[in-house]
Scaffold this motif. Structure first.
Motif, PDB file in Angstrom:
ATOM      1  N   SER A 138       0.832  -1.206   0.000  1.00  0.00           N
ATOM      2  CA  SER A 138       0.000   0.000   0.000  1.00  0.00           C
ATOM      3  C   SER A 138       0.866   1.255   0.000  1.00  0.00           C
ATOM      4  O   SER A 138       0.618   2.195  -0.754  1.00  0.00           O
ATOM      5  CB  SER A 138      -0.939   0.008   1.216  1.00  0.00           C
ATOM      6  N   TYR A 141       2.564   1.527  -3.420  1.00  0.00           N
ATOM      7  CA  TYR A 141       1.632   1.964  -4.472  1.00  0.00           C
ATOM      8  C   TYR A 141       1.356   3.458  -4.352  1.00  0.00           C
ATOM      9  O   TYR A 141       1.357   4.198  -5.350  1.00  0.00           O
ATOM     10  CB  TYR A 141       0.337   1.158  -4.339  1.00  0.00           C
ATOM     11  N   TRP A 142       1.145   3.913  -3.117  1.00  0.00           N
ATOM     12  CA  TRP A 142       0.889   5.342  -2.882  1.00  0.00           C
ATOM     13  C   TRP A 142       2.114   6.174  -3.258  1.00  0.00           C
ATOM     14  O   TRP A 142       1.998   7.210  -3.934  1.00  0.00           O
ATOM     15  CB  TRP A 142       0.522   5.551  -1.417  1.00  0.00           C
ATOM     16  N   ASN A 145       2.698   6.458  -7.104  1.00  0.00           N
ATOM     17  CA  ASN A 145       1.787   7.385  -7.770  1.00  0.00           C
ATOM     18  C   ASN A 145       2.127   8.835  -7.439  1.00  0.00           C
ATOM     19  O   ASN A 145       2.070   9.703  -8.314  1.00  0.00           O
ATOM     20  CB  ASN A 145       0.341   7.076  -7.378  1.00  0.00           C
ATOM     21  N   ILE A 278      -5.576   8.997  -7.516  1.00  0.00           N
ATOM     22  CA  ILE A 278      -5.118   7.758  -6.889  1.00  0.00           C
ATOM     23  C   ILE A 278      -4.581   8.046  -5.494  1.00  0.00           C
ATOM     24  O   ILE A 278      -4.893   7.340  -4.530  1.00  0.00           O
ATOM     25  CB  ILE A 278      -4.037   7.076  -7.750  1.00  0.00           C
ATOM     26  N   THR A 282      -7.370   6.474  -2.789  1.00  0.00           N
ATOM     27  CA  THR A 282      -7.095   5.047  -2.649  1.00  0.00           C
ATOM     28  C   THR A 282      -7.737   4.475  -1.389  1.00  0.00           C
ATOM     29  O   THR A 282      -8.401   3.427  -1.430  1.00  0.00           O
ATOM     30  CB  THR A 282      -5.578   4.787  -2.618  1.00  0.00           C
ATOM     31  N   ALA A 286     -10.902   1.898  -1.396  1.00  0.00           N
ATOM     32  CA  ALA A 286     -10.534   0.556  -0.946  1.00  0.00           C
ATOM     33  C   ALA A 286     -11.498   0.064   0.131  1.00  0.00           C
ATOM     34  O   ALA A 286     -11.866  -1.126   0.156  1.00  0.00           O
ATOM     35  CB  ALA A 286      -9.100   0.554  -0.421  1.00  0.00           C
ATOM     36  N   SER A 329      -9.744   7.177 -13.779  1.00  0.00           N
ATOM     37  CA  SER A 329      -9.151   7.106 -12.439  1.00  0.00           C
ATOM     38  C   SER A 329     -10.023   6.280 -11.506  1.00  0.00           C
ATOM     39  O   SER A 329      -9.521   5.463 -10.721  1.00  0.00           O
ATOM     40  CB  SER A 329      -8.962   8.516 -11.863  1.00  0.00           C
ATOM     41  N   LEU A 333      -9.003   2.772  -9.615  1.00  0.00           N
ATOM     42  CA  LEU A 333      -9.163   2.551  -8.174  1.00  0.00           C
ATOM     43  C   LEU A 333      -9.983   1.304  -7.874  1.00  0.00           C
ATOM     44  O   LEU A 333      -9.786   0.658  -6.839  1.00  0.00           O
ATOM     45  CB  LEU A 333      -9.833   3.775  -7.538  1.00  0.00           C
ATOM     46  N   PRO A 337      -7.029  -3.041  -6.842  1.00  0.00           N
ATOM     47  CA  PRO A 337      -7.027  -3.902  -5.648  1.00  0.00           C
ATOM     48  C   PRO A 337      -7.771  -5.217  -5.860  1.00  0.00           C
ATOM     49  O   PRO A 337      -7.366  -6.250  -5.315  1.00  0.00           O
ATOM     50  CB  PRO A 337      -7.711  -3.032  -4.584  1.00  0.00           C
TER      51      PRO A 337
END
Length: 423
Positions: A138, A141-142, A145, A278, A282, A286, A329, A333, A337
């Motif tokens: 996580s 990924y954050w 981006n 994102i 996110t 999620a 986008s 999202l 996942p």
């Protein structure tokens, strides 16, 4: 929690963050660079060749990482990248410019990334636990981006006018990332983890031979290829189209001031908007996804994602491009996942490393097919490209459905429900 992660993980996230910033200043705009010196068709061939070598180097690099170790492969790759970036500076200076030598340097960088990426992925798994991996990925990924958003914003505004200066920054940061790898990354490979010692092509085939007989996994991989083909249109056809159609766009901000933008800056803006969505959404999306079944959410995500890109292929109004970006986008999202959760459920846990390495093909094949679009896009035009992108979305859903149906037919009721729910 970040400090609780293994030092290798923290260092790798920082290295990725720095590398992604500088790479995003340059690489999303390479189609524009080569089109400027050659033409769209030749640019497509060059980018396809670059992607192809990265794909095969990645397969070989993953094999070598299990023989020689993670750290050694990462250091070799970082050194090759550092000297290749120096080469880019020298062949794009105010005194000498060579797009051919530029391509050769990029070719070497692709080989180096083929060494680094599988070794780094294996290292992250080596030093993490099942409990920490969700948080680790996580954060990664954050961070990826966020760094891409920063890099594309900078590159969009300075790529055309300050390309040489950006390359100097690229080289300077590569010195830092190489130093960080040398200083802080420790070896996680042990002799007990080595299952192959054959460095030949035959050894590579032996490593991946057992994976490719899983037909449901191959179909799911093919579904991912079509999704990635859609995503990489931004760096290929869409980037070239925007550069050609938006020569001198004026964006009026109220009655006080206006902004002059060209195609590169428009591309930079919509890419940054995508990444900002994102970064910001996110977590809440999620949480919503966790309350719903993974499979239908994934298909909804595929659909929104491809519709957004299809619209971006031909829309010529700035605010409509913004709408298309928001749409894709949201799709991203939703599908990222859920696809990852389903992927973890359908692979053979005893061959997880090989499966995940082979799954990396979706990115290379997506890049390859995305670059190939530059070859036939002049024949079908922007509206034809919009239809092509929609077709990719349809095929992604179809092959995904075939894959999961085939897998569920082979499993018991409990395992099939696990794939659907991801719980």
């Amino acid at each position: 929690m970040f400090r609780a992660l293994h030092p290798n993980i923290r260092t790798r996230i920082i290295i990725n963050f720095l590398s992604k910033i500088i790479a995003s200043m340059i690489f999303p705009f390479l189609a524009i660079y080569f089109t400027r010196y050659f033409n769209a068709s030749i640019a497509g061939v060059l980018l396809m060749a670059n992607i192809a070598i990265s794909f095969f180097a990645g397969l070989y690099g993953g094999h070598l990482a299990d023989i020689f170790g993670r750290r050694r492969l990462m250091l070799i790759g970082e050194c090759i990248i550092m000297f290749s970036y120096l080469g880019l500076v020298l062949v794009n200076s105010p005194f000498f410019i060579s797009p051919v030598l530029t391509f050769i340097c990029l070719f070497l960088i692709s080989i180096a990334n083929g060494f680094i990426n599988p070794a780094a992925d294996a290292m992250l798994i080596d030093v993490s636990t099942p409990e920490s991996r969700s948080f680790m990925y996580s954060v990664s990924y954050w961070a990826n981006n966020l760094s891409s958003m920063i890099g594309i914003i900078i590159g969009g505004w300075f790529f055309t006018t300050h390309f040489f200066e950006l390359l100097i920054v690229l080289f300077s940061v590569s010195i830092i990332t190489t130093s960080l790898t040398f200083r802080f990354i420790t070896e996680t490979y042990t002799k007990s983890t080595a299952k192959h010692s054959d460095v030949s092509v035959k050894g590579v085939f032996a490593t991946y031979g057992k994976v490719i007989v899983d037909k449901s996994f191959l179909l799911f991989t093919l579904s991912g290829v079509f999704v990635m083909t859609t995503e990489f249109q931004r760096n290929n056809f869409i980037s070239v189209r925007l550069a050609e159609e938006f020569q001198n766009l004026t964006i009026q901000i109220g009655h006080l001031f206006s902004i002059q933008m060209d195609g590169v800056k428009v591309l930079s803006f919509i890419a940054a908007l995508n990444m900002l969505c994102i970064v910001l959404f996110t977590a809440p999306v999620a949480k919503w996804v966790m309350r719903h079944r993974n499979e239908p959410v994934m298909y909804i995500g595929f659909s929104l994602f491809t519709i957004g890109f299809a619209l971006s292929a031909f829309l010529s109004t700035m605010w409509l491009l913004v709408f298309a970006t928001l749409l894709l986008s949201l799709g991203e999202l939703l599908y990222v996942p859920t696809r990852q959760t389903i992927l973890a459920a359908i692979i053979d846990d005893t061959k997880r490393g090989a499966y995940m390495a082979f799954n990396g093909i979706i990115f290379q094949m997506g890049k390859l097919l995305g670059a190939a679009s530059l070859l036939f896009s002049p024949l079908i035009g922007k509206y034809g490209m919009g239809v092509f992108i929609l077709l990719c979305g349809v095929l992604a859903c179809i092959f995904g459905k075939f894959a999961l149906s085939k897998k569920q037919a082979l499993l018991g009721k409990n395992e099939a429900n696990l794939i659907k729910s991801g719980d």
